[in-house]
Design an enzyme around this catalytic site. Structure first.
Site, PDB file in Angstrom:
ATOM      1  N   LEU A  44       0.847  -1.207   0.000  1.00 43.98           N
ATOM      2  CA  LEU A  44       0.000   0.000   0.000  1.00 43.98           C
ATOM      3  C   LEU A  44       0.872   1.243   0.000  1.00 43.98           C
ATOM      4  CD1 LEU A  44      -2.520  -0.898   2.863  1.00 43.98           C
ATOM      5  CD2 LEU A  44      -3.061  -0.829   0.420  1.00 43.98           C
ATOM      6  N   HIS A  45       0.606   2.168  -0.894  1.00 45.11           N
ATOM      7  CA  HIS A  45       1.344   3.432  -0.851  1.00 45.11           C
ATOM      8  C   HIS A  45       0.572   4.607  -1.440  1.00 45.11           C
ATOM      9  CE1 HIS A  45       2.420   1.837  -4.872  1.00 45.11           C
ATOM     10  NE2 HIS A  45       2.427   3.114  -5.231  1.00 45.11           N
ATOM     11  N   ARG A  46      -0.677   4.400  -1.892  1.00 42.16           N
ATOM     12  CA  ARG A  46      -1.417   5.526  -2.477  1.00 42.16           C
ATOM     13  C   ARG A  46      -1.752   6.548  -1.395  1.00 42.16           C
ATOM     14  NH1 ARG A  46       0.047   5.360  -7.094  1.00 42.16           N
ATOM     15  NH2 ARG A  46      -0.092   3.281  -7.940  1.00 42.16           N
ATOM     16  N   ARG A  65       6.711   5.635   2.269  1.00 41.94           N
ATOM     17  CA  ARG A  65       5.652   6.624   2.509  1.00 41.94           C
ATOM     18  C   ARG A  65       4.709   6.107   3.606  1.00 41.94           C
ATOM     19  NH1 ARG A  65       2.277  10.567  -0.007  1.00 41.94           N
ATOM     20  NH2 ARG A  65       3.462  10.633  -1.928  1.00 41.94           N
ATOM     21  N   ASP A 105      -2.661  -1.416  -3.603  1.00 43.43           N
ATOM     22  CA  ASP A 105      -3.173  -0.264  -4.348  1.00 43.43           C
ATOM     23  C   ASP A 105      -2.167   0.125  -5.439  1.00 43.43           C
ATOM     24  OD1 ASP A 105      -1.149   0.962  -2.904  1.00 43.43           O
ATOM     25  OD2 ASP A 105      -2.491   2.079  -1.587  1.00 43.43           O
TER      26      ASP A 105
END
Ligand code: UD1
Ligand code: UDP
Length: 367
Positions: free
Chosen positions: A204-206, A239, A283
């Protein structure tokens, strides 16, 4: 012909690699590799250079992180200097990251044609920074190298001339097919202490998922429930790691038994984990494509995707950001309710060859 190929962030390496190595086979081309430095941690950059067999980049711009404006501007300033010195005949950019659009703008303003690898994808969600990068890059590129027919249709709908659009397939899948055997030999599954087909892989990084405390909490609550049924392996993007700390959610994440939070991992280890996962929850853009080819169920935690073919033909499904919805989709997969899907046309390991064929016929004096 001097072709400047731009890489900057993690997903660029596996897309640009096949084209770089294909160009190297032909003496009429001199490929130059430019790394903007958008990603700079060893496990987001150098490890891919090593594993994909790239030489040191010809130029490293070293721009690092920043707000969109700062990062894009720094890349533009540095890349323009390179262009003025080297005067390449063509600049190839890939995907939809800030490095993609920054270098494309520099090049066209110096009247150097731009090839966009992975052109034409649209989520139709302009809140995504990548959507802006995609639209801008496509608009100014002369060679639009598309992965699937839906991308061609998007471009034509936007008024782009058919003469500029070339359906070549998916270069990222060239890398997957080339490195799959090597990935088999990694020991990551044993090292983590899990068993094939008995764990889920997460990335996940969005910003929409991880830059919002409430959303990140919903996701952790879902993990907490899912981890009671199946171990979760989560190579965490910097992130996301940073945001867990900013929101004070590290303890909550660490308290989930069966959630294995690890550093981002190299390409070969990642391919192996992906191939043998019971399912992938992500994502990421590229991972929606790779799971389609591996025929591994993929749950994409987003409202939309610029890669609808992975839903139409592949194993991908969108899941809304709601704990019960996520848990329900996972339960369906655990109960064996998932589609096998099929490979989209031209995702066959030969995209880079088709890209070079397009370059062979391209009219470089036309602008
Ligand atoms: C970028 C891309 C995104 C892509 C993703 C792939 C843009 C707008 N976003 O998102 O489309 O899906 O890469 O992984 O181009 N950081 C590090 N080390 C690094 C790089 C970043 O610690 O090597 C941290 C920094 O705190 C940075 C943050 O991650 O501020 C975000 O990095 P950035 O490159 O801005 O965006 P990504 O989220 O990585
Ligand atoms: N990947 C990797 N290690 C990881 C996570 C992802 O090698 O820990 C690879 C993955 O196999 C795919 C690419 O990185 O090839 C996807 O990049 P990412 O998800 O960062 O970017 P996106 O595709 O969302 O732009």
């Amino acid at each position: 012909m001097k072709i400047a190929l731009v890489v900057g962030a993690r997903p660029n390496f596996m897309k640009v690699g096949p084209v770089y190595f294909e160009l190297k086979k032909h003496s009429r081309y001199t490929p130059l590799l430019i790394h903007t430095g958008q990603h700079y941690d060893k496990n987001l950059s150098e490890i891919f250079f090593e594993q994909l067999g790239f030489p040191k980049p010809d130029v490293y711009l070293g721009v690092g992180s920043g707000t969109h404006g700062v990062q894009t501007a720094k890349i533009m300033i540095a890349f323009e200097q390179f262009l003025l010195q080297e005067k390449p005949d063509l600049v190839l950019v890939a995907g939809d990251v800030n490095s993609t659009v920054a270098c494309a703008i520099d090049a066209v303003k110096l009247h150097i044609p731009v090839a966009h690898l992975e052109a034409g994808l649209r989520s139709y969600d302009r809140r995504m920074p990548e959507e802006i990068n995609r639209i801008e890059t496509d608009c100014i590129s002369s060679m639009l190298l598309t992965p699937s027919e839906d991308a061609d249709e998007n471009l034509i709908r936007e008024g782009i001339s058919k003469d500029k659009i070339f359906l070549v397939g998916n270069a990222m899948i060239d890398s997957l097919m080339q490195y799959e055997k090597k990935a088999e030999r990694t020991s990551i599954i044993n090292d983590i202490g899990i068993k094939k087909h008995s764990y889920a892989l997460i990335t996940l990084h969005r910003p929409s998922n991880v830059d919002d405390k409430e959303n990140l909490e919903i996701i952790l609550d879902a993990f907490s429930e899912i981890a009671e049924k199946i171990p979760l392996v989560f190579p965490i993007h910097p992130r996301t790691r940073k945001q867990l700390a900013v929101f004070g959610l590290e303890e909550k994440a660490n308290a989930i038994a069966n959630l294995k939070l690890i550093e981002p991992i190299g390409y070969l280890d990642f391919l192996k984990l992906e191939k043998y996962a019971k399912f992938v929850l992500t994502d990421s853009g590229g991972i929606q494509e790779e799971t389609t080819v591996f025929k591994v169920p993929c749950l994409t935690l987003r409202e939309n995707t610029e890669r609808p073919i992975t839903i139409e033909l592949g194993t991908n499904q969108l899941v809304e950001l709601n704990k019960d919805a996520i848990v329900q989709k996972v339960n369906e997969i655990l109960e064996g309710n998932c589609k096998m899907g099929s490979n989209p046309p031209l995702w066959d390991g030969h995209t880079a060859e088709r890209v070079v064929q397009v370059m062979d016929k391209f009219n470089y004096s036309f602008f």
